[in-house]
Motif scaffolding. Structure first.
Motif, mmCIF file in Angstrom:
data_model
loop_
_atom_site.group_PDB
_atom_site.id
_atom_site.type_symbol
_atom_site.label_atom_id
_atom_site.label_comp_id
_atom_site.label_asym_id
_atom_site.label_seq_id
_atom_site.Cartn_x
_atom_site.Cartn_y
_atom_site.Cartn_z
ATOM 1 N N ASN A 68 1.197 -1.355 -0.037
ATOM 2 C CA ASN A 68 0.353 0.326 -0.586
ATOM 3 C C ASN A 68 0.728 1.103 0.004
ATOM 4 O OD1 ASN A 68 -3.033 -0.867 -0.042
ATOM 5 N ND2 ASN A 68 -2.214 -2.074 1.620
ATOM 6 N N ARG A 69 1.989 1.508 -0.030
ATOM 7 C CA ARG A 69 3.207 2.070 -0.406
ATOM 8 C C ARG A 69 2.957 2.498 -1.563
ATOM 9 N NH1 ARG A 69 8.482 1.542 3.312
ATOM 10 N NH2 ARG A 69 7.877 1.181 4.650
ATOM 11 N N PRO A 70 3.175 3.744 -1.652
ATOM 12 C CA PRO A 70 3.585 4.919 -0.693
ATOM 13 C C PRO A 70 2.917 5.725 -0.023
ATOM 14 C CG PRO A 70 3.115 6.174 -3.127
ATOM 15 C CD PRO A 70 2.631 4.316 -2.827
ATOM 16 N N ILE A 71 2.883 6.304 1.309
ATOM 17 C CA ILE A 71 1.975 6.838 2.575
ATOM 18 C C ILE A 71 1.577 7.954 1.814
ATOM 19 C CG2 ILE A 71 2.111 7.869 4.422
ATOM 20 C CD1 ILE A 71 4.712 5.888 4.127
ATOM 21 N N ARG A 72 -0.487 7.734 1.449
ATOM 22 C CA ARG A 72 -0.639 9.227 1.138
ATOM 23 C C ARG A 72 -1.732 8.972 2.518
ATOM 24 N NH1 ARG A 72 -2.035 5.689 -3.175
ATOM 25 N NH2 ARG A 72 -1.159 4.317 -1.833
ATOM 26 N N ASN A 118 11.598 4.412 9.676
ATOM 27 C CA ASN A 118 10.972 4.526 9.635
ATOM 28 C C ASN A 118 10.571 5.559 8.896
ATOM 29 O OD1 ASN A 118 9.802 6.229 10.978
ATOM 30 N ND2 ASN A 118 9.343 5.534 12.850
ATOM 31 N N CYS A 119 10.175 5.776 8.233
ATOM 32 C CA CYS A 119 9.372 6.102 7.318
ATOM 33 C C CYS A 119 9.725 8.422 8.077
ATOM 34 C CB CYS A 119 8.648 6.485 6.094
ATOM 35 S SG CYS A 119 8.543 4.890 5.098
ATOM 36 N N LYS A 120 9.422 8.766 8.795
ATOM 37 C CA LYS A 120 8.941 10.063 9.458
ATOM 38 C C LYS A 120 10.808 9.955 9.762
ATOM 39 C CE LYS A 120 4.864 10.416 10.841
ATOM 40 N NZ LYS A 120 3.481 9.447 11.835
ATOM 41 N N GLY A 123 13.144 8.187 8.200
ATOM 42 C CA GLY A 123 14.112 9.085 6.312
ATOM 43 C C GLY A 123 13.364 7.917 5.778
ATOM 44 N N CYS A 124 13.541 8.229 4.988
ATOM 45 C CA CYS A 124 13.317 8.097 3.577
ATOM 46 C C CYS A 124 14.190 6.330 3.767
ATOM 47 C CB CYS A 124 12.990 8.937 2.208
ATOM 48 S SG CYS A 124 12.061 7.536 0.782
ATOM 49 N N ALA A 125 13.837 5.144 3.967
ATOM 50 C CA ALA A 125 14.557 4.394 3.001
ATOM 51 C C ALA A 125 15.101 4.571 1.909
ATOM 52 C CB ALA A 125 14.404 2.666 3.955
ATOM 53 N N GLY A 126 14.378 5.154 1.400
ATOM 54 C CA GLY A 126 14.448 4.692 -0.416
ATOM 55 C C GLY A 126 13.630 3.396 -1.347
ATOM 56 N N CYS A 127 11.697 2.856 -0.822
ATOM 57 C CA CYS A 127 11.895 1.394 -0.381
ATOM 58 C C CYS A 127 11.396 1.934 -2.585
ATOM 59 C CB CYS A 127 10.659 1.383 0.144
ATOM 60 S SG CYS A 127 9.206 2.233 -0.682
ATOM 61 N N GLY A 128 11.316 3.084 -2.867
ATOM 62 C CA GLY A 128 11.006 2.981 -4.327
ATOM 63 C C GLY A 128 9.390 3.259 -4.692
ATOM 64 N N ALA A 129 8.677 3.303 -3.807
ATOM 65 C CA ALA A 129 7.550 3.419 -3.958
ATOM 66 C C ALA A 129 6.641 4.723 -4.531
ATOM 67 C CB ALA A 129 6.439 2.837 -3.020
ATOM 68 N N ASN A 130 8.029 5.743 -3.684
ATOM 69 C CA ASN A 130 7.173 7.377 -3.594
ATOM 70 C C ASN A 130 6.906 7.450 -5.444
ATOM 71 O OD1 ASN A 130 9.964 7.043 -4.013
ATOM 72 N ND2 ASN A 130 10.279 8.824 -2.419
ATOM 73 N N LYS A 131 8.124 7.386 -6.488
ATOM 74 C CA LYS A 131 7.483 7.246 -7.419
ATOM 75 C C LYS A 131 6.820 6.752 -8.332
ATOM 76 C CE LYS A 131 12.253 5.771 -8.770
ATOM 77 N NZ LYS A 131 12.831 4.305 -8.488
ATOM 78 N N HIS A 159 6.353 11.793 -4.030
ATOM 79 C CA HIS A 159 6.468 12.173 -2.813
ATOM 80 C C HIS A 159 5.859 10.931 -1.890
ATOM 81 C CE1 HIS A 159 5.188 15.489 0.033
ATOM 82 N NE2 HIS A 159 4.040 14.960 -0.083
ATOM 83 N N CYS A 160 6.103 11.182 -0.950
ATOM 84 C CA CYS A 160 5.430 10.505 0.466
ATOM 85 C C CYS A 160 4.837 10.967 1.720
ATOM 86 C CB CYS A 160 6.132 9.567 1.120
ATOM 87 S SG CYS A 160 6.570 7.800 0.344
ATOM 88 N N ASP A 161 3.692 10.906 2.348
ATOM 89 C CA ASP A 161 3.160 11.973 2.827
ATOM 90 C C ASP A 161 3.593 11.732 4.266
ATOM 91 O OD1 ASP A 161 1.527 13.270 1.217
ATOM 92 O OD2 ASP A 161 -0.241 12.567 1.620
#
Ligand code: SF4
Ligand code: SF4
Lengths: 219, 611
Positions: free
Chosen positions: B279-283, B591-593, B595-603, B608-610
């Motif tokens: 369900n990523r990216p986070i919205r 966790n994403c808050k 720092g972004c671990a670069g999972c790639g889903a934001n592409k 962007h991730c919220d």
């Protein structure tokens, strides 16, 4: 604050909605309709809604009494209108008025049962009903265990009328209803089926009124 | 109502499951409709009616003037028997019409053990179960939901799958279908075009070859279908359609309330958690939107409970703001607000005070593993200290019962980790008795719920072997034997169902044969213990010449082509491999808050991730 008795008509497939489910349904309908109900006290308050008598699954009702306790000034007429605007198809409030009789006064139900004349003729039905010795099985409780009890149906059966017209068969029957003895027309038909050794199903069964011990309509 | 139906309903349990007509159910004039859609949930009415996704897609489809969407659930076996005996075809609840004549039939696939129910529903509808045997344009049978991330075991039964968020792509598919229907095209022409819609996977257009050892050789697209299918993502949750009303069931269902999804995705990245990665990216949805939508829904349904359901609701960045908005009007209207999945590490004193205003639900923690080492392996960033701190706050606030969720059979798990579960529970018990503010005169009840770990696609553990039934049995036994206190009780999930789930989760197309055989031999409702027939399933594997251990208990190499490698859920394979390696070193990922671990889903969301 005042008590109000609603008379509900429950028709069509709504007859498959159980007593317990009807309670939840009314609770939500009342919220949607914005009717100011009195709430019980306590940690988990709920609105005061009371169905006076269960209607068995599979039977329709033309006037099923439900008591509400209204806070404030909303008139019975407005309650009725508001509810009718939000109730699902098949369910409607046909009348709303302050209660006249105590719930315990309910003694009988009057039913119209539509039968298939291909299954049984009016004459045969008359014979079976008048012949006596009708029994049916009812589930009951003995302590905590569920048991089956045999009920003497003929003893409960006092008043009926058979009407045949345009190829349909209609049985009008009065059966005990209330907190002590209860018999519904589907159980009566089971007893009839048992006695004659061939099944009779109701095409539909409707409770048309509730009566007091003296035979007058419960209001 | 149909006469035949009228006859059988008095003979089945809970007939109200089958009558439709619930408040807010949608009835349209079928003469004015171009597309009839059957939304199927392959489980009981009570389970299906609790599902939020079906409510959303139902509302969206019915907001179209040209479409009428109806609900269909799996008839309970007693009803199925009556339907078959009396020649009643599976029908839509709204119209009572057989769904065989509909244009589209969409199944939501929430768990692997519903697969036989899908076949059974198609059969009850009077349709061939294999897609290749349904040659006409209609009905198009499609699937969506989490299982679609690896739909290979059920691919031969479906015409197409819709990957990811369904809100937008469903409309595109309906538009395309209507166009083809008008043109009088055949199914092949429609499917070839459908495969061009992003997020749509048409399995018949992909040829799968296998190596001699049974692993996948290659998945080759044909007819212009894309090499990889990328899932769909709804970018703005504030703008996307959300229902203004829910169908309110007559009978009691599992979740009978206003449920609201406040965000999608999860910042935590626990390595076993498929829901997180799928369900990523986070919205996030804004508090104002959520609040307004909740108000409208309460008004239109009459529900007196709102439940905020997201993967980890307390991670919602504006949770306090949201709770303030909701708690502003709900108490007066006697509406209860429930937050089901609160996490340990940000369950603050302040939030707890706010929640005191609402009805209390149970106190639950999900440490998932018994030792810090294993929690590091699975990236469950919960420390014992934080957990006990939270428990203490709760005990002071009057709580006496705690539920703890664990998994058995996690990668690298040892006896010590299993024993650690009991020890951790014991510390919770001790915390209660040493807490001076604990509720006077009452004891504590700690219950452990231990499920079996099932490795899933699109997680860092997708290459891991699943523990065998025997191993899981031993672990359960060991846990029971080493429980250190009588105040602790433990319950287990059924091992055999987890084993089957594990096979299908990472299975390939050849498994369709096993599913078909099992269904033919009477397997349905496999997720219901009463109906689950493990021995029948095992026989079907043998008959099909397939070994369940090959799918469930084998370690896969990074170099292996996985049956779902041609599907893209945003999270990159490189990231998953990196996470898998870190797991083996018991190294955590922030966790994403943090720092972004670069999972790639934001592409998939313009970078962007919220968070
Ligand atoms: S917190 Fe962990 S287990 Fe829970 S949803 Fe997020 S990733 Fe999954
Ligand atoms: S892209 Fe970064 S912030 Fe977004 S979900 Fe992936 S790891 Fe988290």
């Amino acid at each position: 604050m005042y008590d109000l008795r609603l008379w509900l008509s429950k028709k069509g497939s709504l007859k498959y909605v159980s007593h317990l489910d009807m309670f939840r349904l009314m609770q939500r309908a009342v919220r949607r309709a914005g009717i100011p109900l009195w709430y019980t006290e306590g940690f988990n308050p709920h609105p005061y809604i009371s169905f006076l008598l269960a209607l068995s699954l599979g039977i329709e009702g033309e006037g099923e009494p439900v008591d509400l306790r209204i806070v404030g000034e909303m008139t019975p007429e407005e309650v009725r209108e508001r509810l009718n605007a939000v109730l699902p198809r098949g369910l409607s409030v046909v009348a709303a008025a302050p209660p006249q009789d105590k719930p315990a006064a309910i003694a009988f139900g009057r039913y119209d049962v539509y039968l298939d004349p291909a299954q049984i003729s009016g004459a045969e039905l008359q014979d079976v009903l008048a012949g006596g010795g009708l029994t049916c099985q009812k589930s009951g409780k003995s302590g905590h265990k569920k048991i089956m009890k045999t009920v003497d149906v003929s003893a409960q059966l006092r008043e009926w009328q058979i009407e045949e017209k345009d190829g349909s068969l209609l049985l009008h029957v009065v059966l005990p209803a209330g907190s002590t003895v209860n018999l519904n027309p589907l159980q009566l038909l089971e007893a009839v089926s048992e006695k004659r050794g061939a099944p009779v199903y109701a095409c539909s069964a409707v409770r048309t009124a509730l009566l007091k011990a003296d035979g007058k309509e419960f209001r | 109502m149909d006469k035949k139906l009228e006859r059988i309903l008095p003979r089945v349990q809970k007939p109200a499951r089958y009558i439709g007509g619930e408040l807010n159910s949608v009835v349209k004039d079928k003469e004015k409709i171009g597309l009839r859609y059957a939304f199927c949930f392959p489980d009981s009415y009570e389970i299906g009616m609790s599902h939020l996704g079906i409510k959303i897609l139902y509302a969206i489809a019915n907001s179209r003037e040209d479409t009428w969407c109806e609900r269909v659930f799996a008839p309970w076996p007693d009803m199925e028997e009556q339907m078959r005996q009396n020649g009643i075809l599976l029908y839509g609840l709204e119209s009572g019409d057989p769904i065989r004549d509909f244009d589209m039939i969409g199944f939501t696939l929430q768990y692997e053990l519903c697969y036989t129910n899908v076949l059974n529903m198609l059969d009850l509808a009077g349709l061939p179960v294999f897609a290749k045997d349904r040659t006409a344009l209609s009905p198009i049978v499609m699937g969506g939901g989490p299982c679609v991330c690896n739909p290979e075991p059920i691919a031969p039964f479906f015409d197409l799958f819709s990957l990811g968020d369904g809100e937008e792509v469903n409309n595109e598919l309906m538009d395309l279908y209507l166009e083809h229907k008008k043109r009088g095209s055949d199914k092949q022409a429609f499917l070839a075009d459908a495969a061009k819609i992003p997020g749509v996977y048409v399995p018949s257009l992909y040829n799968v070859s296998y190596h001699a050892d049974g692993t996948v050789g290659a998945v080759t697209p044909a007819g212009g279908a894309p090499e990889t299918v990328t899932k769909r993502v709804v970018r703005d949750l504030d703008k996307v359609a959300y229902p203004e009303s829910f169908v309110v069931p007559f009978i009691d269902v599992v979740h009978d309330r206003v449920t609201h999804e406040i965000f999608r995705g999860c910042i935590r990245g626990c390595r076993f958690c498929q829901a997180c990665f799928l369900n990523r990216p986070i919205r996030e949805k804004s508090p104002e939107t959520i609040n307004e939508q909740c108000k409208v829904l309460c008004r239109n349904t009459g529900y007196d409970e709102i439940s905020l359901c997201s993967l980890s609701s307390s991670d919602y960045s504006r949770i306090e703001e949201l709770l303030n908005l909701l708690l502003d009007w709900t108490p007066q209207e006697k509406i209860n607000v429930a937050l089901p999945s609160l996490r340990v590490d940000n369950f603050s004193d302040e939030l707890l005070q706010k929640l005191k205003k609402v009805r209390r639900s149970g106190l639950t923690f999900a440490p998932e593993a018994g030792t810090q080492r294993l929690r590091d392996v699975i990236n469950k960033n919960v420390t014992e200290e934080e957990m006990l701190k939270t428990a203490n706050i709760a005990f002071s606030g009057g709580y006496c019962a705690v539920k703890l969720y664990f998994m058995l059979g996690l990668p690298t798990e040892t006896d010590e980790d299993v024993e650690g579960i009991g020890l951790l529970a014991k510390k919770v018990v001790d915390a209660f008795y040493t807490n001076p503010d604990r509720p006077a005169g009452r004891g504590v009840q700690v219950s452990i719920s231990a499920s079996s770990f099932v490795p899933k696609p699109f997680t860092p553990f997708q290459w891991e072997p699943q523990a065998t039934a025997e191993e899981l049995q031993e672990k359960q036994q060991h846990l029971k034997e080493t429980l250190p206190s009588r105040k602790i009780s433990v319950s287990f999930h059924d091992i055999e169902t987890s084993c089957l789930e594990g096979v299908f989760a990472r299975g390939d197309r050849r498994l369709a044969d096993v599913i078909y055989r099992a269904w033919k031999q009477g397997c349905t409702f496999d997720s219901w213990g009463d109906f689950f027939k493990y021995d029948v399933w095992m026989r079907c594997f043998a008959d099909a010449g397939l070994d369940p251990a090959f799918y469930a208990n084998r370690r896969r190499a990074f170099s292996e082509v996985l049956p779902w490698d041609h599907l893209n859920y945003g999270v990159s394979r490189r990231y998953l491999e990196r996470e898998a390696q870190k797991a083996m070193r018991a190294e955590t990922t922030p966790n994403c808050k943090q720092g972004c671990a670069g999972c790639g889903a934001n592409k998939l969301n313009g970078g962007h991730c919220d968070v």
